[in-house]
Write a protein that holds these residues in place. Structure first.
Motif, mmCIF file in Angstrom:
data_model
loop_
_atom_site.group_PDB
_atom_site.id
_atom_site.type_symbol
_atom_site.label_atom_id
_atom_site.label_comp_id
_atom_site.label_asym_id
_atom_site.label_seq_id
_atom_site.Cartn_x
_atom_site.Cartn_y
_atom_site.Cartn_z
ATOM 1 N N ILE A 176 0.839 -1.215 0.000
ATOM 2 C CA ILE A 176 0.000 0.000 0.000
ATOM 3 C C ILE A 176 0.865 1.253 0.000
ATOM 4 C CG2 ILE A 176 -1.760 1.354 1.185
ATOM 5 C CD1 ILE A 176 -2.963 -0.929 2.245
ATOM 6 N N ILE A 177 0.506 2.160 -0.894
ATOM 7 C CA ILE A 177 1.102 3.503 -0.866
ATOM 8 C C ILE A 177 0.023 4.426 -0.305
ATOM 9 C CG2 ILE A 177 2.106 5.373 -2.231
ATOM 10 C CD1 ILE A 177 2.627 3.169 -4.434
ATOM 11 N N PHE A 178 0.202 4.884 0.916
ATOM 12 C CA PHE A 178 -0.718 5.884 1.463
ATOM 13 C C PHE A 178 -0.285 7.232 0.880
ATOM 14 C CE2 PHE A 178 -0.880 2.488 4.632
ATOM 15 C CZ PHE A 178 -2.250 2.340 4.778
ATOM 16 N N PHE A 179 -1.240 8.119 0.685
ATOM 17 C CA PHE A 179 -0.848 9.424 0.155
ATOM 18 C C PHE A 179 -1.714 10.543 0.704
ATOM 19 C CE2 PHE A 179 -4.111 10.286 -3.167
ATOM 20 C CZ PHE A 179 -4.699 9.025 -3.293
ATOM 21 N N ASN A 180 -1.121 11.730 0.774
ATOM 22 C CA ASN A 180 -1.773 12.999 1.134
ATOM 23 C C ASN A 180 -2.243 13.107 2.591
ATOM 24 O OD1 ASN A 180 -4.849 14.238 1.165
ATOM 25 N ND2 ASN A 180 -3.385 15.638 0.228
ATOM 26 N N GLY B 243 13.302 4.292 3.778
ATOM 27 C CA GLY B 243 12.795 3.141 3.023
ATOM 28 C C GLY B 243 11.296 3.171 2.745
ATOM 29 N N ARG B 244 10.607 4.269 3.144
ATOM 30 C CA ARG B 244 9.138 4.278 3.021
ATOM 31 C C ARG B 244 8.521 5.567 2.520
ATOM 32 N NH1 ARG B 244 6.778 0.456 6.282
ATOM 33 N NH2 ARG B 244 8.207 -0.411 7.813
ATOM 34 N N TYR B 245 9.206 6.679 2.721
ATOM 35 C CA TYR B 245 8.548 7.975 2.495
ATOM 36 C C TYR B 245 9.098 8.683 1.258
ATOM 37 C CZ TYR B 245 7.045 7.814 7.417
ATOM 38 O OH TYR B 245 6.476 7.471 8.610
ATOM 39 N N LYS C 133 5.768 -3.440 3.651
ATOM 40 C CA LYS C 133 5.245 -3.027 2.339
ATOM 41 C C LYS C 133 4.261 -1.850 2.424
ATOM 42 C CE LYS C 133 5.942 -7.532 0.238
ATOM 43 N NZ LYS C 133 5.296 -8.687 -0.392
ATOM 44 N N LEU C 134 4.471 -0.972 3.394
ATOM 45 C CA LEU C 134 3.628 0.221 3.532
ATOM 46 C C LEU C 134 4.493 1.454 3.249
ATOM 47 C CD1 LEU C 134 1.805 -0.648 6.895
ATOM 48 C CD2 LEU C 134 1.011 -1.130 4.560
ATOM 49 N N TYR C 135 3.954 2.366 2.439
ATOM 50 C CA TYR C 135 4.720 3.535 1.998
ATOM 51 C C TYR C 135 3.860 4.793 2.152
ATOM 52 C CZ TYR C 135 7.452 -0.175 -0.101
ATOM 53 O OH TYR C 135 8.194 -1.306 -0.278
ATOM 54 N N TYR C 136 4.515 5.949 2.076
ATOM 55 C CA TYR C 136 3.754 7.208 2.095
ATOM 56 C C TYR C 136 4.332 8.183 1.073
ATOM 57 C CZ TYR C 136 1.574 11.552 3.445
ATOM 58 O OH TYR C 136 0.859 12.730 3.410
ATOM 59 N N VAL C 137 3.456 8.789 0.281
ATOM 60 C CA VAL C 137 3.869 9.849 -0.649
ATOM 61 C C VAL C 137 3.081 11.123 -0.318
ATOM 62 C CG1 VAL C 137 3.930 10.627 -3.060
ATOM 63 C CG2 VAL C 137 4.457 8.241 -2.520
ATOM 64 N N ASP D 160 1.946 3.257 12.916
ATOM 65 C CA ASP D 160 1.096 2.507 11.983
ATOM 66 C C ASP D 160 1.850 2.135 10.710
ATOM 67 O OD1 ASP D 160 -1.138 2.336 13.594
ATOM 68 O OD2 ASP D 160 -1.895 4.288 12.966
ATOM 69 N N ILE D 161 2.574 3.077 10.164
ATOM 70 C CA ILE D 161 3.230 2.790 8.874
ATOM 71 C C ILE D 161 4.365 1.767 9.037
ATOM 72 C CG2 ILE D 161 4.977 4.641 8.759
ATOM 73 C CD1 ILE D 161 4.065 5.031 5.820
ATOM 74 N N THR D 162 4.902 1.670 10.235
ATOM 75 C CA THR D 162 6.007 0.713 10.432
ATOM 76 C C THR D 162 5.507 -0.690 10.797
ATOM 77 O OG1 THR D 162 6.229 1.594 12.663
ATOM 78 C CG2 THR D 162 7.800 2.405 11.040
ATOM 79 N N GLN D 163 4.194 -0.888 10.743
ATOM 80 C CA GLN D 163 3.641 -2.204 11.088
ATOM 81 C C GLN D 163 4.057 -3.313 10.123
ATOM 82 O OE1 GLN D 163 -0.556 -2.723 11.844
ATOM 83 N NE2 GLN D 163 -0.752 -0.600 12.478
ATOM 84 N N TRP D 164 4.380 -2.919 8.882
ATOM 85 C CA TRP D 164 4.653 -3.929 7.852
ATOM 86 C C TRP D 164 5.594 -3.306 6.821
ATOM 87 C CZ3 TRP D 164 1.452 -5.124 2.997
ATOM 88 C CH2 TRP D 164 1.737 -6.404 2.514
#
Ligand code: GAL
Length: 329
Positions: free
Chosen positions: A106-110, A308-310, A123-127, A117-121
């Motif tokens: 999942i790429i979370f955005f905005n 590694g995520r943002y 394969k989670l990213y943020y843009v 929460d984002i470090t739970q797994w």
């Protein structure tokens, strides 16, 4: 319920690439279809879409429950990757659990979720962008304009600037942080200010107009500066002054954030003095490139992710002097 739109559009503009061999499916989930900036960001994402990539767009009408169901449905339909604009950025757990169970990145955005929460797994990213930067730049832009002798902002001549803030949704990272940093930067830059009011208008032009009309009345048109957390609310403030038939030289300086089409047009027309460009083209392209790499199971190391995520794109100041270069961006 959300609008379902299946598109396989090939358009120029956002690094057109060939993706022929196997079809990639991406699900994009928006918190609300009526948000001006978000709609434009999603249009930019759509322009990035290349052959062999199917994108399904859904909107949650501001309901996290609806969005959870939409995510579940998209996973059942076999998406390879999801881009999620959370409704409630503090409630991503159902979606994260679904993603983990089905091994869908999942790429979370905005709308930024908290670090725990984002470090739970993995394969989670943020843009997105850095909210602090947008607040600081708005404060700098306003301070700079207030210093210009040609701009006679201190209408009552008391040596201080009476200001109001129009805030986005309560609890949204951009609303909280933009307000704080915009005002603090103004003060740091030596502007003497008095806060004469604030209102939460949820990023929305009509709500901002209503709240601003009340503030104009309560202060007997004593406001000299409006700092709005986004352009739509800045334009709502302009609407309120128009409705009250207050002439241009009796109005405050008004600033927004986003650089939406309507926001930039208002800078050109000088109904607002400036905005802070929220790089929708850059964010859309970063999301798209990341989504494709993840869907193909490729390494994402070339995309320069922070921690590694943002991925965070920079903001930029826009005023009458440079607005034209953003209009045709
Ligand atoms: C902000 C943007 C607002 C609104 C909000 C929605 O970044 O400045 O206009 O779109 O996101 O989450």
């Amino acid at each position: 319920m959300g609008v379902l739109l299946f598109s396989s559009i090939s358009m120029a503009g956002c690094g057109k690439k060939e993706q022929k061999s196997t079809e990639i499916k991406i699900g994009v989930c928006g918190y609300d279809q009526y948000d001006t900036y978000l709609s434009q960001l999603i249009q930019c994402f759509d322009k990035c879409t290349t052959d062999g990539v199917n994108v399904e767009y859904v909107y949650a009408s501001q309901s996290q429950i609806t969005q959870n169901e939409q995510v579940e449905k998209l996973i059942t339909k076999g998406v390879d990757v999801l881009c999620v604009n959370l409704v409630d950025r503090t409630a991503p757990n159902t979606i994260i659990d679904l993603a983990k169970k089905n091994d869908i990145p999942i790429i979370f955005f905005n709308r930024e979720l908290v670090e725990e929460d984002i470090t739970q797994w993995p394969k989670l990213y943020y843009v997105g962008a850095d909210a602090i930067e947008s607040g600081r730049l708005q404060g700098e832009l306003a301070a700079n304009m207030l210093r210009r002798e040609s701009v006679n902002a201190d209408k009552n001549g008391d040596g201080r600037i009476q200001y109001v803030v129009l805030e986005g949704e309560a609890g949204h990272q951009d609303a909280i942080v933009r307000t704080e940093y915009s005002v603090n930067t103004l003060i740091e830059q030596g502007v003497d200010v008095d806060k004469v009011g604030y209102a939460i208008a949820n990023w929305n032009r009509a709500q901002a107009q209503t709240k601003m009309a009340q503030l104009i009345e309560r202060t007997e048109n004593g406001i000299e500066l409006v700092l709005a957390n986004n352009d739509d609310m800045a334009l709502g403030a302009v609407d309120a002054y128009n409705s009250a038939k207050i002439s241009a030289d009796e109005r405050p300086l008004i600033f927004g954030i986003d650089g939406t089409d309507v926001g930039l047009e208002a800078v050109v027309n000088k109904t607002i003095m400036g905005t802070i460009y929220n790089d929708k083209e850059g964010q859309a392209k970063a999301m798209y490139d990341l989504a494709i790499a993840l869907a193909k199971g490729e390494s994402v190391s070339s995309l320069n992710l922070e921690d590694g995520r943002y991925i965070r794109l920079p903001y930029a100041k826009v005023d009458a002097a440079n607005v034209l270069q953003y209009i045709h961006k």
